[in-house]
Motif scaffolding. Sequence first.
Motif, PDB file in Angstrom:
ATOM      1  N   LYS A 164      51.293  45.591  37.492  1.00  0.00           N
ATOM      2  CA  LYS A 164      50.105  44.636  37.409  1.00  0.00           C
ATOM      3  C   LYS A 164      50.102  43.595  38.655  1.00  0.00           C
ATOM      4  O   LYS A 164      49.215  43.337  39.348  1.00  0.00           O
ATOM      5  N   ASP A 165      51.296  42.994  38.898  1.00  0.00           N
ATOM      6  CA  ASP A 165      51.385  41.987  40.095  1.00  0.00           C
ATOM      7  C   ASP A 165      51.174  42.477  41.230  1.00  0.00           C
ATOM      8  O   ASP A 165      50.377  41.797  42.132  1.00  0.00           O
ATOM      9  N   ALA A 179      40.616  35.626  39.435  1.00  0.00           N
ATOM     10  CA  ALA A 179      39.955  35.726  37.996  1.00  0.00           C
ATOM     11  C   ALA A 179      39.581  37.421  37.960  1.00  0.00           C
ATOM     12  O   ALA A 179      39.661  37.800  37.107  1.00  0.00           O
ATOM     13  N   GLN A 180      38.613  37.742  38.855  1.00  0.00           N
ATOM     14  CA  GLN A 180      38.150  39.074  38.686  1.00  0.00           C
ATOM     15  C   GLN A 180      39.248  40.079  38.831  1.00  0.00           C
ATOM     16  O   GLN A 180      39.273  41.044  38.109  1.00  0.00           O
ATOM     17  N   ALA A 181      40.193  39.841  39.657  1.00  0.00           N
ATOM     18  CA  ALA A 181      41.218  40.829  39.746  1.00  0.00           C
ATOM     19  C   ALA A 181      41.974  40.944  38.521  1.00  0.00           C
ATOM     20  O   ALA A 181      42.275  42.142  37.842  1.00  0.00           O
ATOM     21  N   GLU A 182      42.392  39.663  37.778  1.00  0.00           N
ATOM     22  CA  GLU A 182      43.280  39.986  36.837  1.00  0.00           C
ATOM     23  C   GLU A 182      42.598  40.482  35.657  1.00  0.00           C
ATOM     24  O   GLU A 182      43.066  41.316  34.784  1.00  0.00           O
ATOM     25  N   LYS A 183      41.074  40.247  35.423  1.00  0.00           N
ATOM     26  CA  LYS A 183      40.292  40.582  34.536  1.00  0.00           C
ATOM     27  C   LYS A 183      40.040  42.136  34.515  1.00  0.00           C
ATOM     28  O   LYS A 183      40.345  42.663  33.506  1.00  0.00           O
ATOM     29  N   SER A 184      39.992  42.760  35.666  1.00  0.00           N
ATOM     30  CA  SER A 184      39.695  44.291  35.955  1.00  0.00           C
ATOM     31  C   SER A 184      40.876  44.915  35.414  1.00  0.00           C
ATOM     32  O   SER A 184      41.045  45.955  35.170  1.00  0.00           O
TER      33      SER A 184
END
Length: 207
Positions: A164-165, A179-184
């Motif tokens: 994930k990282d 935020a967009q990267a983590e959400k997706s």
Amino acid sequence: MIGRIAGIILEKNPPEVVIDVAGVGYEIQLPMTSFYQLPDIGQSISIITHFVVREDAQLLYGFVDKFERTVFRELIKANGIGPKLACTILSGVSARQFMQSVIHQDVTTLVKLPGVGKKTAERLVLELKEKMQKLSNETPDSAMSDTLAQIEVPSYETPAQDPKDEAYSALMALGYKQAQAEKSVKAVAKDGMSSEELIREALKSMI
């Protein structure tokens, strides 16, 4: 001009790969559509490249074949499109998908890519439609196949990293907000998925 790099993969940090060529490690940025096809660390690889010289840096971009590099080179000729954004565009869609989107004036698909607003998408269609149509007519389907020349050799041991990282880092390197990267990534994540699988699925979810 450096047109091709052949050597052994030392590191894979999407979207970057480090290739050892006679003791020299070359850092190469690849669109994720190409990165997915790289063999494992420790294996031999030959990559088509485009060399960029700036006042503050010398950069190498890598591709699965000459067709993808040709599309990249046409992209960076367009107004407002630099190598990094071109690489990001070809991470969200393959070179062939981009070509078809431009030919069919599919602005809806193009605006979903990071860094490509409606005006940029419309400009890409206006500036590149004729070139993409010509390229489509001149390039046989076999030249658009996504293949990398490779020879297997024993792989090296590498430290395990959280998939994930790695996926977060890759998406942010491609221009997505944190935020967009983590959400997706969280939306598509399943147990046992590799970083490359997470990146691929996250990009698909945003297109």
